[in-house]
Enzyme design. Structure first.
Site, PDB file in Angstrom:
ATOM      1  N   ASP A  15       0.834  -1.200   0.000  1.00  0.00           N
ATOM      2  CA  ASP A  15       0.000   0.000   0.000  1.00  0.00           C
ATOM      3  C   ASP A  15       0.870   1.252   0.000  1.00  0.00           C
ATOM      4  OD1 ASP A  15      -2.322   1.476   0.046  1.00  0.00           O
ATOM      5  OD2 ASP A  15      -2.629   1.288   2.199  1.00  0.00           O
ATOM      6  N   GLY A  16       0.404   2.292  -0.697  1.00  0.00           N
ATOM      7  CA  GLY A  16       1.064   3.581  -0.621  1.00  0.00           C
ATOM      8  C   GLY A  16       1.671   4.085  -1.913  1.00  0.00           C
ATOM      9  N   ARG A  20       0.083   9.083 -10.543  1.00  0.00           N
ATOM     10  CA  ARG A  20      -0.047   7.826  -9.798  1.00  0.00           C
ATOM     11  C   ARG A  20       0.685   6.683 -10.496  1.00  0.00           C
ATOM     12  NH1 ARG A  20      -3.711   7.224  -5.773  1.00  0.00           N
ATOM     13  NH2 ARG A  20      -4.086   5.044  -6.330  1.00  0.00           N
ATOM     14  N   GLU A  29     -11.702  -5.515  -5.433  1.00  0.00           N
ATOM     15  CA  GLU A  29     -12.287  -4.184  -5.307  1.00  0.00           C
ATOM     16  C   GLU A  29     -11.558  -3.140  -6.151  1.00  0.00           C
ATOM     17  OE1 GLU A  29     -11.592  -6.067  -2.458  1.00  0.00           O
ATOM     18  OE2 GLU A  29     -13.693  -6.727  -2.371  1.00  0.00           O
ATOM     19  N   ASN A  30     -10.374  -3.474  -6.638  1.00  0.00           N
ATOM     20  CA  ASN A  30      -9.602  -2.499  -7.413  1.00  0.00           C
ATOM     21  C   ASN A  30     -10.230  -2.167  -8.761  1.00  0.00           C
ATOM     22  OD1 ASN A  30      -6.289  -3.562  -6.269  1.00  0.00           O
ATOM     23  ND2 ASN A  30      -7.676  -1.986  -5.470  1.00  0.00           N
ATOM     24  N   TRP A  31     -11.206  -2.970  -9.208  1.00  0.00           N
ATOM     25  CA  TRP A  31     -11.920  -2.635 -10.444  1.00  0.00           C
ATOM     26  C   TRP A  31     -12.668  -1.310 -10.322  1.00  0.00           C
ATOM     27  CZ3 TRP A  31     -10.532  -5.279 -14.529  1.00  0.00           C
ATOM     28  CH2 TRP A  31     -10.147  -6.616 -14.410  1.00  0.00           C
ATOM     29  N   LEU A  74      -6.993  -5.159   7.089  1.00  0.00           N
ATOM     30  CA  LEU A  74      -6.616  -6.281   6.219  1.00  0.00           C
ATOM     31  C   LEU A  74      -7.185  -6.163   4.814  1.00  0.00           C
ATOM     32  CD1 LEU A  74      -6.832  -9.317   8.658  1.00  0.00           C
ATOM     33  CD2 LEU A  74      -4.915  -7.795   8.159  1.00  0.00           C
ATOM     34  N   SER A  75      -8.181  -5.317   4.626  1.00  0.00           N
ATOM     35  CA  SER A  75      -8.713  -5.041   3.283  1.00  0.00           C
ATOM     36  C   SER A  75      -9.065  -6.309   2.508  1.00  0.00           C
ATOM     37  CB  SER A  75      -7.727  -4.183   2.484  1.00  0.00           C
ATOM     38  OG  SER A  75      -7.593  -2.900   3.075  1.00  0.00           O
ATOM     39  N   GLU A 123       1.065 -13.308  12.664  1.00  0.00           N
ATOM     40  CA  GLU A 123       1.491 -12.063  13.287  1.00  0.00           C
ATOM     41  C   GLU A 123       1.241 -10.931  12.290  1.00  0.00           C
ATOM     42  OE1 GLU A 123       2.742 -11.600  16.491  1.00  0.00           O
ATOM     43  OE2 GLU A 123       1.992 -13.646  16.675  1.00  0.00           O
TER      44      GLU A 123
END
Length: 255
Positions: free
Chosen positions: A35-36, A48, A82-84, A210-211, A222
């Site tokens: 992420d990021g 981006r 979900e990235n669609w 956790l998405s 962990e």
């Protein structure tokens, strides 16, 4: 490689760790929520796409570092179901970067005896990309070294629904007694059934969720949330994460 379902008990999971000099332990299976990328680009007044491109470089660096550390399996959350919802141009850019990664890195993965696998329904991608992924999986299928799992069009909810559906169909057809269904049987239907138990999950960028990633598998993993944006996460950062993992005590509900 032992199927995930073979280690559903805490004792079995504890035994899955590889001891290393110095008293720590190297996790057999590490998963990363990368992420990021967008924030990395924004901080530098870049589009981006530049962040995603830098993210691919980070993938290359981290996968090499993981191999050097002796991590048996590395799972990377590359594209969620979900990235669609993202803009079509960004989705297209991500698909292009996946093509580039396969073209540029497949020879190295093959040479380094890495076995590539995919979790998620990547068959939803364009036919040419599906063919590239299929070819990459086939070319590395006989490799016996570290395993690199890429999550493509993956969502844990969908994974669990499909697992439940397959078990229900077997029960309906009379080949499975519903009363016999246990955790190991569910795990045997998951996309990760050929991976070792998940030991460590890392999320970069400072977000702490956790998405929809490996929800079942993360039950006793962990969790480590780091502020570093993914393009800046490198071999040293992975080593720090593994060191932090090595000093944690995993009790699995015991004392």
């Amino acid at each position: 490689m032992r199927p995930l379902g073979a280690a559903s008990a805490g004792a079995s999971q504890a035994a899955s760790l590889v001891a290393v000099p110095g008293g720590g332990a190297v996790p057999r299976h590490v998963a990363i929520i990368m992420d990021g990328n967008g924030r990395w680009a924004k901080k530098r007044f870049l589009p981006r796409f530049a962040g995603h491109k830098a993210g691919v470089d980070a993938v290359r660096n981290v996968t090499r570092a993981a191999r050097a550390m002796g991590i048996e399996a590395l799972t990377l959350y590359a594209f969620s179901s979900e990235n669609w919802r993202r803009p079509a141009e960004e989705v297209s850019d991500l698909m292009g970067l996946l093509r580039h990664f396969i073209r540029s890195d497949l020879d190295e993965l093959t040479r380094e005896n890495v076995r590539l696998c995919v979790i998620g329904d990547y068959h939803a991608f364009s036919p040419d990309l599906v063919a590239m992924v299929d070819d990459a999986i086939a070319r590395t299928a006989a490799n016996t070294g570290p395993l690199l799992a890429i999550a493509l069009n993956y969502g844990a909810h969908a994974e669990l629904v499909l697992a439940a559906r397959r078990l229900a169909e077997r029960a309906r057809d009379g080949v499975l007694d519903p009363a016999s269904i246990d955790a190991a049987m569910v795990e045997g239907e998951l996309d990760t059934r050929d991976l070792p138990p998940l030991d460590l999950m890392i999320r970069t960028s400072g977000e702490q969720r956790l998405s929809n990633f490996l929800l079942w598998q993360a039950a006793y993993a962990e969790l480590l949330f780091v502020d570093t944006l993914w393009p800046d996460f490198d071999g040293d950062a992975l080593a720090e994460a593994v060191a932090a993992f090595g000093v944690r005590q995993r009790r699995y509900g015991g004392l």
